[in-house]
Design a protein around this motif. Sequence first.
Motif, PDB file in Angstrom:
ATOM      1  N   GLN A 242      24.362  -9.330 -14.624  1.00 54.69           N
ATOM      2  CA  GLN A 242      23.291  -9.563 -13.665  1.00 54.69           C
ATOM      3  C   GLN A 242      23.213  -8.423 -12.662  1.00 54.69           C
ATOM      4  N   ALA A 243      22.011  -7.951 -12.407  1.00 56.13           N
ATOM      5  CA  ALA A 243      21.807  -6.861 -11.465  1.00 56.13           C
ATOM      6  C   ALA A 243      22.115  -7.314 -10.045  1.00 56.13           C
ATOM      7  N   SER A 244      22.659  -6.393  -9.265  1.00 55.26           N
ATOM      8  CA  SER A 244      22.897  -6.648  -7.851  1.00 55.26           C
ATOM      9  C   SER A 244      21.591  -6.447  -7.095  1.00 55.26           C
ATOM     10  N   LEU A 245      21.071  -7.519  -6.508  1.00 51.36           N
ATOM     11  CA  LEU A 245      19.763  -7.471  -5.858  1.00 51.36           C
ATOM     12  C   LEU A 245      19.863  -7.860  -4.394  1.00 51.36           C
ATOM     13  N   PRO A 246      18.904  -7.412  -3.583  1.00 59.82           N
ATOM     14  CA  PRO A 246      18.830  -7.911  -2.207  1.00 59.82           C
ATOM     15  C   PRO A 246      18.689  -9.432  -2.207  1.00 59.82           C
ATOM     16  N   GLU A 247      19.247 -10.072  -1.194  1.00 60.86           N
ATOM     17  CA  GLU A 247      19.251 -11.531  -1.132  1.00 60.86           C
ATOM     18  C   GLU A 247      17.842 -12.108  -1.202  1.00 60.86           C
ATOM     19  N   GLU A 248      16.894 -11.427  -0.573  1.00 60.05           N
ATOM     20  CA  GLU A 248      15.522 -11.945  -0.562  1.00 60.05           C
ATOM     21  C   GLU A 248      14.936 -12.027  -1.964  1.00 60.05           C
ATOM     22  N   LEU A 249      15.272 -11.059  -2.830  1.00 62.52           N
ATOM     23  CA  LEU A 249      14.749 -11.080  -4.194  1.00 62.52           C
ATOM     24  C   LEU A 249      15.498 -12.068  -5.063  1.00 62.52           C
ATOM     25  N   THR A 250      16.764 -12.312  -4.767  1.00 55.92           N
ATOM     26  CA  THR A 250      17.494 -13.361  -5.481  1.00 55.92           C
ATOM     27  C   THR A 250      16.804 -14.698  -5.272  1.00 55.92           C
ATOM     28  N   THR A 251      16.352 -14.941  -4.051  1.00 55.44           N
ATOM     29  CA  THR A 251      15.631 -16.181  -3.750  1.00 55.44           C
ATOM     30  C   THR A 251      14.327 -16.267  -4.529  1.00 55.44           C
ATOM     31  N   VAL A 252      13.678 -15.108  -4.759  1.00 55.77           N
ATOM     32  CA  VAL A 252      12.415 -15.099  -5.490  1.00 55.77           C
ATOM     33  C   VAL A 252      12.602 -15.633  -6.898  1.00 55.77           C
TER      34      VAL A 252
ATOM     35  N   PHE B 179      11.113  -4.876  -6.869  1.00 54.44           N
ATOM     36  CA  PHE B 179      10.080  -5.519  -6.067  1.00 54.44           C
ATOM     37  C   PHE B 179       9.743  -6.902  -6.600  1.00 54.44           C
ATOM     38  N   GLY B 180       9.242  -7.714  -5.704  1.00 59.37           N
ATOM     39  CA  GLY B 180       8.796  -9.065  -6.004  1.00 59.37           C
ATOM     40  C   GLY B 180       7.959  -9.549  -4.851  1.00 59.37           C
ATOM     41  N   SER B 181       7.736 -10.841  -4.780  1.00 59.12           N
ATOM     42  CA  SER B 181       6.858 -11.371  -3.737  1.00 59.12           C
ATOM     43  C   SER B 181       7.431 -11.182  -2.333  1.00 59.12           C
ATOM     44  N   ALA B 182       8.755 -10.900  -2.230  1.00 58.29           N
ATOM     45  CA  ALA B 182       9.368 -10.702  -0.914  1.00 58.29           C
ATOM     46  C   ALA B 182       9.248  -9.275  -0.418  1.00 58.29           C
ATOM     47  N   GLY B 183       8.796  -8.344  -1.271  1.00 62.49           N
ATOM     48  CA  GLY B 183       8.641  -6.974  -0.823  1.00 62.49           C
ATOM     49  C   GLY B 183       9.223  -5.957  -1.783  1.00 62.49           C
TER      50      GLY B 183
END
Length: 449
Positions: A388-398, A418-422
């Motif tokens: 699993q890729a290491s992602l910013p917490e905001e994108l994990t929530t996405v 990128f995703g809906s969080a930015g």
Amino acid sequence: MTGSPRKDRAAVTGPRALVAVVVVALAGGAIGIGLGLRGHTSPIVGAAKTAAAASEPAGSTSIPVPTKPPVVAVPTPTPWQAPSAIAYVGPGSVSFPTASDGWVLGDACDAQQDCETGVARTTDGGASWAMVASPAAPDPTNSELYLAAASSEDAWVWGTGTDGDAVFGATHDGGESWQPADVGGEVVDLAIAGGTAWAVTGCAEGATTACPEAVLSSPVGGGPWTDLAPLPASVQGEPISNSALGGPELVRWGSSAWQLNDNESEPTLVRTEDQAQSWVSMTVPCTVGATMSLAASSTEDLMLSCADIGGPSSAPQEVWTSDDGGAQWLLRSRADYSGFSPPATNVGSLDNGGGPIGLAVLSGSRAWMINYLGPPLITDDGGVTWTQASLPEELTTVWQGGGEVDVAFADSTHGWVFGSAGLWATTDGGADWQYQPIIGPVPAWSPST
């Protein structure tokens, strides 16, 4: 190396809703559309639409696709209101042809939550952005648009506009103006390499009958579109019935190109090695009915993912590679495919809770897998082992909330997730990420979150 998005593709969908659908893959020394979330609204990447499940062998399982809710009476929607000063842009389609030059298509909104389809451009790797002209009607409702760029000056947008009509246009002045182009059909994919942009016309998402497909070419700097050699009849078939991913996929690397059509009855792959003066049929190792994504890391090295999307549980899926341009394939990893494939040695277990809908290949060993209902995965051994890729917490929530997270790489170290969080950027291949506001930060109440 440079990169650009595949229709693979980003989409602006629904009133004040934006979902990333396009992923950017590298095309050695050239810009090419390498994957995609094709029609997955893919972009770069909205939720998959209700899909008719393909016939499955006994004992097979597949990933769930949300069904449409029952039709109920709803209040008349508030008329669209044009935004005032743009406060932020929610990224939908991201394209970085170089580590410095980037483009974003998405929801451009003001502080009052009024939004329109907008395009922003950066020339400093995403540290700062400026709005440019919009290539389509501003109202984002029911539009599906995808963007690919070749430089800070040259970019293309294609898809479906708010009125349901096809949109296809280009800018060659950095977004100051966009020129529509008539290529004799609806553009369903676009790839850039070797100083030219190739557009594929054919079946759009949701088509149920065969559509004549053609490939046309235009210089990156602008000019007329000319027909290339006709595609073989084998790739003119009916599109897959699973609308989570549909339409042909075009992948380019230098003078080579591949056209993949994962139609339901007979998936087909053709290749050209002479700038589309001729096409040759290749083998497709995926099971009939599987959705597929293709990416190239050289003129000979390919990666192909297969997944049976549309059933009640986790998706049976496989990853294959080829070192001879698609003539022969080697199974590298799989999950829940016992009903489709015999046991094999030296094959990794693809522990994936989602289903692959896009590939971003950075080298012969390293690649990213974009998933529906799951986080992005990374391999460093050519597809045998995935983590699993290491992602910013905001994108994990996405992705935990059912959204999609996509990536765009300009080279092996400079990339964007990128995703809906930015939007976040990396300069070390994905180990560390830095948030990059597009105009301004995406607020918690935005239509993209």
